[in-house]
Design a protein around this motif. Sequence first.
Motif, mmCIF file in Angstrom:
data_model
loop_
_atom_site.group_PDB
_atom_site.id
_atom_site.type_symbol
_atom_site.label_atom_id
_atom_site.label_comp_id
_atom_site.label_asym_id
_atom_site.label_seq_id
_atom_site.Cartn_x
_atom_site.Cartn_y
_atom_site.Cartn_z
ATOM 1 N N ALA A 191 0.801 -1.182 -0.012
ATOM 2 C CA ALA A 191 0.029 0.221 0.262
ATOM 3 C C ALA A 191 0.856 1.030 0.032
ATOM 4 N N VAL A 192 0.362 2.129 -0.607
ATOM 5 C CA VAL A 192 1.007 3.664 -0.427
ATOM 6 C C VAL A 192 -0.191 4.590 0.401
ATOM 7 N N ARG A 193 0.335 4.905 1.377
ATOM 8 C CA ARG A 193 -0.429 5.963 2.305
ATOM 9 C C ARG A 193 -0.169 7.457 2.101
ATOM 10 N N LEU A 194 -1.451 7.938 1.912
ATOM 11 C CA LEU A 194 -1.415 9.584 1.882
ATOM 12 C C LEU A 194 -2.742 9.979 2.871
ATOM 13 N N ASP A 195 -2.044 10.885 3.651
ATOM 14 C CA ASP A 195 -3.028 11.398 4.886
ATOM 15 C C ASP A 195 -3.824 12.761 4.242
ATOM 16 N N GLY A 196 -4.897 12.695 4.745
ATOM 17 C CA GLY A 196 -5.753 14.007 4.815
ATOM 18 C C GLY A 196 -6.414 14.130 3.319
ATOM 19 N N ASP A 197 -6.487 15.672 3.111
ATOM 20 C CA ASP A 197 -7.218 15.742 1.755
ATOM 21 C C ASP A 197 -6.352 15.635 0.628
ATOM 22 N N ARG A 198 -4.970 15.648 0.765
ATOM 23 C CA ARG A 198 -4.164 15.297 -0.391
ATOM 24 C C ARG A 198 -4.325 13.892 -1.002
ATOM 25 N N GLY A 199 -4.682 12.963 -0.323
ATOM 26 C CA GLY A 199 -4.920 11.356 -0.349
ATOM 27 C C GLY A 199 -6.080 11.352 -1.098
ATOM 28 N N ARG A 200 -7.332 12.008 -0.774
ATOM 29 C CA ARG A 200 -8.658 11.938 -1.355
ATOM 30 C C ARG A 200 -8.464 12.663 -2.722
ATOM 31 N N GLN A 201 -7.871 13.744 -2.851
ATOM 32 C CA GLN A 201 -8.023 14.372 -3.987
ATOM 33 C C GLN A 201 -6.937 13.574 -5.049
ATOM 34 N N ILE A 202 -6.135 12.896 -4.645
ATOM 35 C CA ILE A 202 -5.330 12.091 -5.743
ATOM 36 C C ILE A 202 -6.072 10.666 -5.967
ATOM 37 N N ALA A 203 -6.852 10.348 -5.085
ATOM 38 C CA ALA A 203 -7.754 8.985 -5.594
ATOM 39 C C ALA A 203 -8.650 9.510 -6.437
ATOM 40 N N ILE A 233 -8.974 1.485 -3.502
ATOM 41 C CA ILE A 233 -8.600 2.502 -2.382
ATOM 42 C C ILE A 233 -9.286 2.576 -1.208
ATOM 43 N N ILE A 234 -8.815 2.522 -0.177
ATOM 44 C CA ILE A 234 -9.404 2.535 1.089
ATOM 45 C C ILE A 234 -9.179 3.654 1.965
ATOM 46 N N GLU A 235 -10.087 4.231 2.636
ATOM 47 C CA GLU A 235 -10.119 5.690 3.256
ATOM 48 C C GLU A 235 -10.509 5.345 4.820
ATOM 49 N N THR A 236 -9.857 6.178 5.641
ATOM 50 C CA THR A 236 -10.417 6.277 7.102
ATOM 51 C C THR A 236 -11.148 7.703 7.380
ATOM 52 N N ALA A 237 -12.178 7.649 8.085
ATOM 53 C CA ALA A 237 -12.799 8.771 8.305
ATOM 54 C C ALA A 237 -12.571 9.658 9.590
ATOM 55 N N SER A 238 -11.534 9.227 10.133
ATOM 56 C CA SER A 238 -11.025 9.884 11.420
ATOM 57 C C SER A 238 -9.490 9.881 11.790
ATOM 58 N N GLY A 239 -9.108 10.556 12.663
ATOM 59 C CA GLY A 239 -7.858 10.752 12.923
ATOM 60 C C GLY A 239 -7.138 11.222 11.832
ATOM 61 N N LEU A 287 -6.904 9.960 -9.859
ATOM 62 C CA LEU A 287 -6.638 8.517 -10.416
ATOM 63 C C LEU A 287 -7.804 7.916 -11.142
ATOM 64 N N ALA A 288 -9.175 8.198 -10.148
ATOM 65 C CA ALA A 288 -10.505 7.780 -10.705
ATOM 66 C C ALA A 288 -10.727 8.398 -12.043
ATOM 67 N N ARG A 289 -10.597 9.608 -12.318
ATOM 68 C CA ARG A 289 -10.946 10.265 -13.389
ATOM 69 C C ARG A 289 -10.105 9.742 -14.595
ATOM 70 N N MET A 290 -8.725 9.676 -14.351
ATOM 71 C CA MET A 290 -7.795 9.135 -15.391
ATOM 72 C C MET A 290 -8.108 7.858 -15.871
ATOM 73 N N THR A 291 -8.568 6.972 -14.791
ATOM 74 C CA THR A 291 -8.855 5.509 -15.242
ATOM 75 C C THR A 291 -10.264 5.139 -15.750
ATOM 76 N N LEU A 321 1.673 5.153 -12.124
ATOM 77 C CA LEU A 321 0.706 6.370 -12.402
ATOM 78 C C LEU A 321 0.412 7.123 -11.102
ATOM 79 N N LEU A 322 0.457 6.330 -9.895
ATOM 80 C CA LEU A 322 0.251 6.807 -8.594
ATOM 81 C C LEU A 322 1.461 7.784 -8.233
ATOM 82 N N ARG A 323 2.493 7.240 -8.570
ATOM 83 C CA ARG A 323 3.684 7.965 -8.240
ATOM 84 C C ARG A 323 3.863 9.259 -9.028
ATOM 85 N N ALA A 324 3.513 9.344 -10.354
ATOM 86 C CA ALA A 324 3.556 10.398 -11.080
ATOM 87 C C ALA A 324 2.590 11.384 -10.587
ATOM 88 N N VAL A 325 1.632 11.107 -10.483
ATOM 89 C CA VAL A 325 0.487 11.815 -9.829
ATOM 90 C C VAL A 325 1.091 12.477 -8.177
#
Length: 132
Positions: free
Chosen positions: A26-38, A52-58, A41-45, A122-126
């Motif tokens: 897994a590659v983990r990104l925290d906060g808004d940046r992770g959701r924006q990149i997810a 892609i898994i997300e947590t709603a807390s912490g 990627l969805a738009r690009m694919t 693709l994830l790395r490039a984004v």
Amino acid sequence: MNTQSDLDWLPESGVQIRKAGVQFDAVRLDGDRGRQIADLLARMTGGDPGPIIETASGRRCVYFLVPPGSTAHLAWPEGVTRMTCGPDKEWFIPVPALDDMTWPLFWRYRPTAPDRFVHTLLLRAVTLHSEE
């Protein structure tokens, strides 16, 4: 994907922990940046970026499930956590069931096939481009 049983790493209910490096890393990104990149990627694919898994807390972590070993030897920008296993490190990734109450953990983008993961390059490039 025909059924949940096509993906033997998915729990039938609740949340289970999976060791990185076995079925996936897994590659983990925290906060808004992770959701924006997810979402980018969805738009690009065409809506299927891979699981892609997300947590709603912490820290509101976003976990991009990638093929095992695919993040090695790649430079990643600051704020990216590579979750893989090696001689000096083990990571464990929380995985929610598809159709169960697993709050605060949930699928931002559900898995669609046994061998379909987020495309690592693709994830790395984004992630590199989002630093600019």
